[in-house]
Write a protein that holds these residues in place. Structure first.
Motif, PDB file in Angstrom:
ATOM      1  N   TYR A  77     -42.044  56.691  10.820  1.00 24.68           N
ATOM      2  CA  TYR A  77     -43.144  56.604   9.863  1.00 24.68           C
ATOM      3  C   TYR A  77     -44.182  55.582  10.303  1.00 24.68           C
ATOM      4  CZ  TYR A  77     -39.972  59.254   6.962  1.00 24.68           C
ATOM      5  OH  TYR A  77     -39.128  60.227   6.496  1.00 24.68           O
ATOM      6  N   SER A 116     -44.634  59.608  15.729  1.00 23.44           N
ATOM      7  CA  SER A 116     -44.457  59.773  14.283  1.00 23.44           C
ATOM      8  C   SER A 116     -45.235  60.987  13.818  1.00 23.44           C
ATOM      9  CB  SER A 116     -44.980  58.545  13.537  1.00 23.44           C
ATOM     10  OG  SER A 116     -44.381  57.390  14.043  1.00 23.44           O
ATOM     11  N   TYR A 120     -48.269  56.917   5.819  1.00 23.25           N
ATOM     12  CA  TYR A 120     -48.580  56.617   4.409  1.00 23.25           C
ATOM     13  C   TYR A 120     -49.571  55.463   4.372  1.00 23.25           C
ATOM     14  CZ  TYR A 120     -44.349  59.226   3.263  1.00 23.25           C
ATOM     15  OH  TYR A 120     -43.393  60.195   3.143  1.00 23.25           O
ATOM     16  N   THR A 208     -40.078  52.378  11.688  1.00 27.14           N
ATOM     17  CA  THR A 208     -41.326  52.333  10.937  1.00 27.14           C
ATOM     18  C   THR A 208     -42.308  51.387  11.600  1.00 27.14           C
ATOM     19  OG1 THR A 208     -40.071  52.668   8.905  1.00 27.14           O
ATOM     20  CG2 THR A 208     -42.312  51.846   8.666  1.00 27.14           C
TER      21      THR A 208
END
Lengths: 443, 215
Positions: A77, A116, A120, A208
């Protein structure tokens, strides 16, 4: 060294939030360029640029980008921290509001570089207007094929979703932000080396990448131009530019993109100098950093090293200027109220300590201070600093220790005379700006 | 106490995500579609807790009742306590009714120094309420906000989905009069804007309560 508009290059172009205008001004060139590049080449370019995280800590960006597993086996992510909450900072607001496509570009590049597929953007709930501009920009980017499946025929996919916060300063901290994104209370988690880095196990325990808005924007600029080009600007260890949000008692408040290493007084002059009085103090990097006296300000250059060497931090770039009609004790009372309100309550030193700091400062600033209160404040600060899960505890203690160091006499005056040395008010009358350098000589 | 391998004593402390018999699910069909769309952005349903609470805040008319929290828990398949924990953590979720316009005056550092407390006192005087209270006619709620991060234009007042910059004791009364006449900037419309922002393609459909041209 002065104003250097790299990220803000097209800020004032009419309709730049619109994708057609953005493309006409060279937008998405970086993404087209990166579509043909190997992910590692993108990371190397960021490394060459010397870009460091613009959220406050100044961590080298390429190390984060390089730290994720280099394959598509499991989901990764890309998170963008747009939960701008540091008092005094308003750069991310302007970046998203005026040039949302630059952020989208930066996130697409980060997606390519870190294998990825999902990104967000975590925006604080109060930022409805910037977030709405970003919504528009993302919808346009999908329509043009810069987001979604098989971007520009490369076979790579990338989606960006917006996640709105709901009013919490704490969620600007990376591990708390991840908790909040997962639909939990915004509590921070243990950090490296006690827990894995986010690049190993971040949100939903997946690798992440998390960066600030300004960092992604700078990355987009770097890939469009080149890492070497970016590294030409700034100092040896702090490359490129930094956006400083200037507020307080200055003639022209606003965001100034300056070259790293610009002298602090030069920025103050650019902003039109101190309004209504002479310079008393500057907080150079948001409310969490130490307040500086005018004579200290003259020595500081705005880069990570110079600020650190002078006992303060560049932080997020919330540059607050105060004139001689500002009561530092009242200012610190308000600062401690902020941290008391925003402490998430997870760890005891911060939850209890921020309350005690406020109670003691409130006592002093309401004329009920007792002898030894300043020592008590320093003692409480030393019990918070470095003893909480996240930086909020440290950030609550540092400004108070800094203010006592720089303006000890004002605390003593309040305790002894039960009144303000300035006149008990936060509201100075407004007159024309004066030259801060001239004003300084009269201090 | 352990029965059939299940610790019943521990289980008794868990609030199950089951609606109370008297609850009536209030989400409209459109709201459910929006919620399902937003849930699809995340790998698990629970992650949509914040957006779901925004939808609930809109559907329940501007504040979260216990029934609203139970409905969110039921729809996300999580426990009521968990959703309640989230709803009580974040300051923008209203757990009590607010006035038709919620005035949030930023009084953090820069605004405080630039005279935010004078604005607060002027508003308190004009509305005849103190901080945290709602006027008798239900028109205004006044509160103090922590940094709204628009420090360059201190003092800033947030009303619903809009920031009003450069507010001073003299022009805050005009703001009050303007808001009295206005249908916009209500808590429910704020929640609606936040939901629309998280819905892909919302800007192409004209965007609900929030018009980009107003920026």
């Amino acid at each position: 060294m002065a104003i250097l508009n790299l990220l803000f290059e097209h800020r004032d172009v009419e309709g730049i939030g619109n994708i057609d205008v953005w493309e006409a001004n060279g937008g998405y060139e970086g993404v087209r360029k990166a579509a043909a590049l190997e992910p590692q080449v993108i990371v190397d370019e960021i490394k060459t640029s010397g870009l460091r995280g613009r959220g406050g800590a100044g961590f080298p960006t390429w190390i984060k980008w390089n730290g994720l597993p280099k394959n598509y086996d499991a989901p990764h992510y890309v998170l963008c921290n747009a939960d701008e909450g540091e008092p005094g900072t308003f750069k991310d607001r302007e970046l998203i509001l005026k040039i949302p496509h630059l952020l989208i570009e930066g996130m697409i590049l980060a997606g390519f570089a870190t294998y990825s597929k999902v990104g967000y953007v975590y925006i604080r709930g109060e930022y409805v207007e910037p977030a709405w501009q970003l919504r528009k920009a993302i919808d346009q980017a999908y329509a043009k094929g810069y987001l979604g499946k098989n971007i520009l025929g490369t076979g790579r996919d990338f989606d960006i979703y917006i996640h709105m916060g709901a009013g919490s300063y704490e969620c600007g901290e990376e591990s708390a932000l991840m908790s909040s994104l997962m639909g939990e209370r915004g509590n921070p988690r243990l950090k490296f080396p006690h827990a894995p880095l986010p690049t190993v196990a971040g949100v939903w325990q997946a690798p992440t990448l998390i960066n600030n808005v300004e960092t992604y924007c700078a990355a987009a600029w770097i890939i469009k131009h080149s890492g070497e080009e970016y590294a030409k600007y700034g100092t040896e260890k702090s490359k490129g530019t930094k956006i400083m949000s200037v507020s307080g008692h200055v003639a022209r408040t606003g965001n100034y993109e300056i070259e790293m290493g610009t002298p602090l007084m030069e920025l103050l002059n650019m902003a039109g100098g101190v309004k209504d009085g002479v310079l008393k103090a500057v907080i150079p990097g948001g409310s969490s950093v130490q307040i500086m006296r005018p004579e200290q300000c003259e020595k500081i250059n705005l880069d990570y090293e110079s600020c650190g060497a002078n006992g303060t931090l560049l932080g997020s770039g919330g540059f607050m200027v105060f004139n001689d009609k500002t009561d530092i004790v009242q200012l610190m009372r308000r600062t401690s109220q902020f941290y008391m309100h925003e402490s998430c309550g997870k760890c005891t030193p911060c939850r209890e300590g921020t309350r005690w700091l406020f109670k003691i400062l409130d006592r002093i600033a309401s004329g009920n201070g007792q002898k030894g209160d300043v020592e008590l404040l320093l003692d409480v600060c030393s019990q918070i600093d470095g003893r909480s899960y996240c930086g909020l505890g440290d950030a609550a203690a540092w400004p108070i220790v800094g203010a006592i160091k720089a303006f000890r006499s004002e605390f003593d005056y309040w305790i002894e005379h039960k009144r303000s040395p300035i006149g008990n008010t936060f509201v100075p009358p407004v007159v024309e700006a004066v030259n801060p350098v001239l004003a300084l000589t009269s201090v | 106490m352990i029965q059939n391998g299940i610790n019943t004593l521990a289980d008794s402390y868990i609030t199950h995500p089951v609606a109370q018999p008297e609850d009536k699910m209030q989400f409209s069909e459109e709201a459910v579609a929006e919620l399902e769309e937003i849930i699809s952005h995340y790998p698990e349903r629970k992650a949509a807790c914040l957006p779901a609470l925004w939808i609930a805040q809109r559907e329940y008319g501007g504040h979260l009742t216990p029934a609203a929290i139970r409905e969110v828990a039921t729809r996300l398949g999580t426990s009521q306590t968990e959703v309640e924990g989230v709803a009580t953590f974040y300051t923008m979720y209203n757990l009590r009714p607010r006035g038709r316009h919620h005035l949030e005056v930023c009084t953090c550092l820069t605004c405080a120094v630039m005279g935010a407390y004078d604005v607060v006192h002027a508003l308190e005087h004009a509305l005849d309420i103190s901080i945290g209270e709602t006027t008798a006619d239900g028109e205004f709620t006044l509160s103090e906000a922590e940094c709204l991060n628009y420090c360059g234009n201190a003092t800033v007042v947030q009303v619903g989905d809009h920031y009003f910059p450069d507010i001073s004791p003299s022009n805050c009364l005009n703001l009050v009069e303007e808001l009295r006449k206005s249908e916009k900037y209500t808590p429910a419309l704020l929640a609606d804007s936040l939901v629309k922002i998280q819905t892909p393609g919302a800007s192409l459909k004209g965007g609900g309560s929030f018009k980009a041209e107003e920026i």
